[in-house]
Scaffold this active site. Structure first.
Site, mmCIF file in Angstrom:
data_model
loop_
_atom_site.group_PDB
_atom_site.id
_atom_site.type_symbol
_atom_site.label_atom_id
_atom_site.label_comp_id
_atom_site.label_asym_id
_atom_site.label_seq_id
_atom_site.Cartn_x
_atom_site.Cartn_y
_atom_site.Cartn_z
ATOM 1 N N ASP A 205 0.834 -1.203 0.000
ATOM 2 C CA ASP A 205 0.000 0.000 0.000
ATOM 3 C C ASP A 205 0.875 1.262 0.000
ATOM 4 O O ASP A 205 1.867 1.332 0.730
ATOM 5 C CB ASP A 205 -0.871 -0.023 1.272
ATOM 6 C CG ASP A 205 -1.907 1.071 1.276
ATOM 7 O OD1 ASP A 205 -2.741 1.105 0.367
ATOM 8 O OD2 ASP A 205 -1.871 1.917 2.198
ATOM 9 N N GLU A 257 14.514 -15.050 0.738
ATOM 10 C CA GLU A 257 14.883 -16.057 1.755
ATOM 11 C C GLU A 257 13.933 -17.249 1.709
ATOM 12 O O GLU A 257 14.223 -18.299 2.257
ATOM 13 C CB GLU A 257 14.742 -15.462 3.174
ATOM 14 C CG GLU A 257 15.783 -14.443 3.544
ATOM 15 C CD GLU A 257 15.357 -13.684 4.820
ATOM 16 O OE1 GLU A 257 14.438 -14.127 5.545
ATOM 17 O OE2 GLU A 257 15.957 -12.624 5.071
HETATM 18 C C1 NOJ Z 1 -4.373 3.072 -0.835
HETATM 19 C C2 NOJ Z 1 -5.491 2.105 -0.615
HETATM 20 O O1 NOJ Z 1 -5.757 1.414 -1.798
HETATM 21 C C3 NOJ Z 1 -6.647 2.923 -0.105
HETATM 22 O O2 NOJ Z 1 -7.846 2.192 -0.071
HETATM 23 C C4 NOJ Z 1 -6.288 3.472 1.259
HETATM 24 O O3 NOJ Z 1 -7.323 4.328 1.701
HETATM 25 C C5 NOJ Z 1 -4.989 4.262 1.200
HETATM 26 N N1 NOJ Z 1 -3.977 3.610 0.444
HETATM 27 C C6 NOJ Z 1 -4.446 4.512 2.588
HETATM 28 O O4 NOJ Z 1 -3.921 3.338 3.142
#
Ligand code: NOJ
Length: 547
Positions: A205, A257
């Site tokens: 993310d 790993e």
């Molecule tokens: C990107 C994610 O896809 C989204 O849903 C989220 O709100 C933000 N990152 C924050 O983590």
């Protein structure tokens, strides 16, 4: 899939499971791991290679799981670690790999580290794992800089003790300080925790957000908006900074790993394809979402440029391309493509198209786009429900909106709930088999009254349905040596038509023009996104040909 011995992730078709909306196993109106386990046969029959599961960790759910309180626990709403292990094992038995989401940019404000930092007070070493600062102006009453939260409003919140902390998203999602060794060590340990439980990789993310400029300067002036002009990389104080790649070089070593080609996919919104390619150099991550494809307008020239640039830049670093049309953050593509004008949009900017939607048009285009995406070299992502042609639910009542974007934007942006409505599986009325029979709890977001026609049962076995189109395409893709990893060669076509050859003996044609197009010579039609009129491809249709 190609018959070579290349690692699986070079041409995998990965299905995105937004866990709270996929299938509810325990009848509380929220999707869960039990629900996913019960639907593995469906995923198998669809023909996907892997599933990416949105965050399932313990979380107060301020951003539906992207605010993680404990990365080594599963939230009770979704299940337990033991159930996650069972899911991984069962998915593997179905030949499906499992990729959870990892959220390294921030934690929940309920995470033990943040709670300890709050208690320890200003100037404490505990606060150094996050980004705490004193404010500007009289008595430090102004935020330390002018950064803004992606969900609206300032990116800083002030504590009663006078210090401010940074959150690029909601205030419940404090940003970690990736210059701190504890942070680096902790995430490597979390990766090992889940790799040793059998996961095949991670979706990362906000992969482009971890490293902030050491001086936290104000934002640079915004360049003139030129959505159709050439794209440029801007030196930004918190997006896509070069040092972020050190983090991923270390993560790559962790993945290596473990046996069995574990892999990462980065959610990195980069200004240019060159900048995206930097995430997937040989000693870095394996793949990255290619949002340029998703952000392209429905225009042959624009799409061809995106395809060429992506293949060239990713190919230059030896990485495969990925293709994606929808996810849990963007308007579902039948609704995007159903607008008269489908403009290209800019990374890190919300996309809220205007004008009435023509869903018949958007669906025709979505069918053609699926055949385009699945014929391109590399891997592809399918967002749950896209195989059912689900549109965005644009008329959710304000009273049910849950995305923090709605509140944070001062009710100017309805946010992302419209693409997160629970999946209809069967039946004539809500919950359409999303929850077990006899469940009294309502789905966490209301499903439209006319969604019976979109249910899995309504598509299953019906010739020409969206589901059967996806199944047929994935079946062909598995069997045809031309598809998956590799290259392509464009064929000469009139403006508005895209046609490319892949060896051996395969051609994909997409008609984005307003005129019918006679297909080039071929031995047989393998698949078409709609009826063909005596070898003529209507506008907004695509076909796969054997030559
Ligand atoms: C990107 C994610 O896809 C989204 O849903 C989220 O709100 C933000 N990152 C924050 O983590």
């Amino acid at each position: 899939m190609s018959t070579s011995t290349a690692p699986w992730w070079r041409d995998a078709v990965i299905y995105q499971v937004y866990v709270r909306s996929f299938a509810d196993g325990n009848g509380d109106g929220v999707g869960d791991i039990a629900g996913i386990r019960s639907r593995l046969p469906y995923l198998k029959s669809l023909g996907v290679d892997a599933i990416w599961i949105n965050p399932w960790y313990e979380s107060p759910m301020a951003d539906h799981g992207y605010d993680v309180a404990d990365f080594r626990q599963i939230d009770p709403l979704f299940g337990t670690v033991a159930e996650a292990e069972q899911l991984i094992e069962e998915a593997h038995r179905h030949g499906i790999r499992v990729i959870p989401d990892i959220v390294p940019n921030h934690t929940s404000d309920r995470h033990a580290w943040f709670q300890t930092a709050l208690a320890a007070g200003p100037g404490s070493p505990e606060r150094e794992r996050y980004v705490f600062r004193t404010g500007r102006g009289t008595d430090g009453a102004e935020p330390p800089n002018d950064w803004v939260s992606c969900f609206g409003g300032p990116a800083w919140t002030r504590l009663p003790d006078g210090e401010w902390y940074l959150h690029l998203f909601a205030p419940e999602q404090p940003d970690l300080n990736w210059r701190h060794p504890d942070v680096r060590a902790e995430f490597e340990s979390i990766l090992r925790f889940w790799f040793s439980r059998g996961v095949d990789g991670f979706r990362i993310d906000v992969a482009h957000g971890l490293i902030k400029h050491p001086e936290l300067p104000d934002l640079p002036p915004r360049p003139e908006a030129a959505p159709d002009g050439p794209r440029q990389h801007l030196d930004h104080p918190h997006w896509d900074r070069d040092e972020v790649h050190d983090v991923y070089r270390a993560w790559r070593r962790v993945a290596d790993e473990f046996p069995g080609d574990r892999s990462f996919v980065a959610e990195a919104w980069a200004d240019t394809p060159e900048r995206l390619a930097a995430y997937v150099r040989r000693d870095g991550l394996h793949t990255a979402f290619n949002f340029d494809f998703l952000m392209s307008s429905w225009d042959a020239k624009d799409l061809r440029a995106v395809i060429d640039d992506s293949l060239a830049m990713l190919g230059a670093v030896g990485a495969p391309a990925t293709w994606v049309l929808s996810n849990h953050d963007v308007m579902r593509h039948p609704s995007r493509y159903g607008r008269r004008v489908v403009r290209r949009w800019v990374a890190n900017e919300p996309y809220r198209p205007e004008g009435a939607v023509d869903l018949a048009l958007g669906t025709r285009r979505a069918r053609a786009a699926a055949l385009l995406m699945l014929a391109l070299p590399g891997g592809a992502y399918i967002y749950q429900g896209e195989e059912l042609g689900l549109p965005e639910v644009e008329d959710l009542p304000e009273s049910v909106l849950q995305d923090p974007v709605w509140e944070r934007s001062g009710h100017t942006d309805r946010g992302r709930d419209g693409c997160r409505v629970p999946i209809p599986w069967s039946g004539r009325s809500a919950p359409y088999g999303f929850s077990p029979d006899g469940t009294t709890a309502e789905p966490w977001l209301p499903q439209p009254a006319d969604w019976a026609e979109h249910s899995v049962a309504a598509h299953d076995g019906v010739e020409g349905s969206m589901l059967e189109l996806y199944r047929a395409a994935l079946r062909l893709r598995r069997g045809l040596p031309a598809l998956g990893d590799g290259g392509l060669a464009w064929l000469d076509t009139p403006a508005g038509v895209l046609a490319f050859r892949r060896e051996p003996e395969f051609v994909c044609v997409v008609n984005l023009s307003a005129e019918p197009y006679r297909l080039p010579g071929h031995a047989s039609v393998l698949l078409a996104s709609g009826p063909l009129d005596d070898g003529v491809l209507a506008p907004d249709r695509a076909a796969w040909l054997a030559t």
